[in-house]
Every structure is written in C-alpha cells, then in structure tokens.
Design a protein around this motif. Structure first.
Motif, short mmCIF file in Angstrom:
data_model
loop_
_atom_site.label_atom_id
_atom_site.label_comp_id
_atom_site.label_asym_id
_atom_site.label_seq_id
_atom_site.Cartn_x
_atom_site.Cartn_y
_atom_site.Cartn_z
N LYS A 114 5.93 -4.36 -5.64
CA LYS A 114 4.97 -4.40 -6.58
C LYS A 114 4.69 -6.10 -6.82
O LYS A 114 6.15 -6.49 -7.37
N THR A 170 0.79 -0.77 -0.15
CA THR A 170 -0.61 0.23 -0.08
C THR A 170 1.09 1.11 0.29
O THR A 170 0.42 2.07 -0.89
N GLY A 230 -3.80 -7.01 -6.11
CA GLY A 230 -4.13 -5.20 -6.39
C GLY A 230 -3.53 -4.47 -6.61
O GLY A 230 -3.41 -3.40 -6.94
N TYR A 231 -2.38 -5.11 -6.08
CA TYR A 231 -1.14 -4.02 -6.21
C TYR A 231 -0.06 -4.43 -6.78
O TYR A 231 0.79 -5.20 -6.66
N SER A 232 -0.32 -4.89 -8.85
CA SER A 232 0.94 -5.49 -8.65
C SER A 232 1.48 -4.73 -10.30
O SER A 232 0.65 -3.17 -10.59
N THR A 233 2.88 -5.58 -11.13
CA THR A 233 3.23 -4.11 -11.98
C THR A 233 1.95 -3.89 -13.15
O THR A 233 2.24 -3.18 -13.79
N GLU A 234 0.85 -5.07 -13.32
CA GLU A 234 0.11 -4.73 -14.10
C GLU A 234 -1.62 -4.12 -14.11
O GLU A 234 -2.64 -3.77 -14.34
N GLY A 235 -1.26 -3.36 -12.48
CA GLY A 235 -2.07 -2.29 -11.78
C GLY A 235 -2.72 -3.14 -11.28
O GLY A 235 -2.83 -4.46 -10.47
N ASP A 236 -4.19 -3.09 -10.66
CA ASP A 236 -5.34 -3.34 -10.26
C ASP A 236 -5.78 -4.73 -10.08
O ASP A 236 -6.66 -4.56 -11.61
N ILE A 237 -5.41 -5.62 -10.55
CA ILE A 237 -6.08 -7.13 -11.40
C ILE A 237 -7.49 -7.93 -10.94
O ILE A 237 -7.45 -8.97 -10.94
N GLY A 248 3.63 1.17 -0.94
CA GLY A 248 3.94 1.22 -3.15
C GLY A 248 5.96 1.04 -2.88
O GLY A 248 6.55 1.39 -4.07
N GLU A 289 5.14 -8.94 -9.48
CA GLU A 289 5.36 -9.60 -10.73
C GLU A 289 4.50 -10.56 -11.16
O GLU A 289 4.28 -11.64 -10.67
#
Length: 261
Positions: A128, A123, A165-172, A125, A130
């Motif tokens: 993140k 949270t 929720g906090y990935s390099t792909e954003g929130d998925i 940051g 992967e």
C-alpha cells in the motif's frame, strides 16, 4: 509555520512523488526491493503473456543501446528451445534489471516492467502506498479552491496511478487531474515543462511545481514555471546557496492560496 503565498496567476499545482508526496524510504525500502526480490518469480509466472514479452523486448532494445556502457548486461534473443535456454534468458533479464536499478536508471523499459510488477503487488494487497500526512488534506483544499492538480514523476503513469489508487488513505485517484512521466521528457530538461503546460492547456507561469530535487526545480524555472522545493525527512540535503535561492516548504499546509480566502 512558514507560509509561502502562491502567486495569483497559478491555476495548476504540479507534484513530484518521491520525497515530495511520499517518503523516499517507502520507494527505496519497500517498492524497489520488492522488484529485486520478486522479478525472477514474476518473469517465470508471466513469461508467456504478451505484456511480459513486450516488457522484455523493450528491455532487450535498451540493453542493445547500453552495450557500450561499463558493466552493461546483455539480454539474448528469444530462446530457441529447451527449459535451460529459458532459465538463462530469465536470469539475463533479472541481471539487467538489477544492474539498471543499481545505477538508479530511469529508462522507460525498466519503469514499464516495474510498473507492471507493482500493479500485481498493489492489486493483490501486498503493498500500500504511503503519503505524508499533510498531502491529502492539502490537495483536497487546493481542489476546493479551484486548483487543478497534476503529477509529474519519473515513475510510469501506470505506477503513479497505482500509488494513488492503492494507498494507506484508500483510493485517492479522484484528487488528481492528470499524470505525466518521462515519456513527455526528462524532469531535468526545461522543455518537458513547456510540453506539460501545452498538454494541460495553460501557460508555464500558471503552474507551481513542487519537488525535492533542485535540478528539476531549476529546469522548471527556466521554462518560467513557479517552483517550491519540498524539504522532507530522508531527502538529500540542500546547499546553503540552494536554501537561500529557492522557496522552501516542509509541508503542503505551508502553501497559502490567495484565491481561497
């Protein structure tokens, strides 16, 4: 490309995380070292909070259960008074956590504290998650084809949600229908997979489980779950017998859904 046809009866895809959706290196080289490097500071910062006290109480209970184990690290009862007592107590918790991690323990107590620490890291940051590049496109495709997608990992449900929720792909997170951890049972026990099917509301043979660990694949198969073993860079090698016996994939894109044509 090797194509593995998904049996027509499959309506649910159950995913492991480490070594399946996410490189083992991310977990081993980023997530776990983060705990060891920051656990002391985290405990000092959050000590007075109820959540942190609950984590410590669970770790203490686990330490009591572990007291017969070689090298087990005890955690004393709450300090009576004084900053010195408190520092000794914090150090005992740190030593216990590091001892459990050195043995790759999967205890609920350890996973709960790790989950709370990772929540703070994600949270803020600092970290993140992967994913292998084939994962998100494939999961989107499966869902478009009407599949349900669930996660089953030894990491706590809370930690799983942080990864998605906090990935390099954003929130998925919206790509996942639900999460299971070891509270439902251990991944090498076939009964866990029956409980998962029951919780989802399907038969075990409606599930395809993707994992990199053959002991888990074997337990799932015993419960009549379909399995494929995922071969990724950095994963443990498979024996020739395992390579022959199991359906293997190196990418989620190798799964062919008859229902999607």
């Amino acid at each position: 490309m090797v194509v593995l046809s998904v049996p027509a009866e499959v309506t649910v895809i159950l995913l492991d995380i480490e070594g399946t959706t996410t490189p083992i290196a991310f977990v081993k080289d980023i997530l776990f070292p983060y705990i060891k490097e920051n656990v002391k500071e985290y405990l000092q910062t959050h000590w007075e909070e109820e959540e942190c006290q609950q984590d410590i109480s669970l770790l203490r209970k686990q330490a009591e259960e572990d007291s017969h184990l070689d090298g087990a690290v005890p955690i004393p009862a709450a300090p009576e008074n004084g900053a010195d007592d408190l520092q000794l107590m914090i150090q005992a918790v740190v030593d216990n956590v590091c001892w459990q991690m050195s043995l790759d323990r999967k205890t609920t107590a350890l996973k709960q504290l790790q989950g709370h620490m990772w929540r703070a890291a994600f949270t803020a940051g600092h970290v993140k998650a992967e994913f292998f590049e084939d994962v998100v496109p494939a999961v989107r495709k499966w869902r478009e084809a009407g599949m349900k997608v669930y996660i089953y990992s030894s990491g706590s449900v809370e930690a799983q949600k942080l990864l998605f929720g906090y990935s390099t792909e954003g929130d998925i997170l919206e790509l996942v229908d639900g999460h299971f951890d070891t509270k439902i049972g251990h991944k090498v026990e076939s009964e866990s997979y029956r409980k998962i099917a029951n919780s989802i509301g399907c038969s075990t043979n409606n599930i395809l489980f993707l994992t990199d660990v053959t002991l888990e694949a074997s337990a799932a198969e015993e419960a009549d779950v379909h399995v494929a073993v995922v071969v990724r860079p950095g994963n443990a090698g498979l024996t020739d017998d395992e390579k022959t016996y199991y359906s293997l994939i190196t990418s989620f894109s190798e799964l062919y859904l008859p229902s999607s044509t």
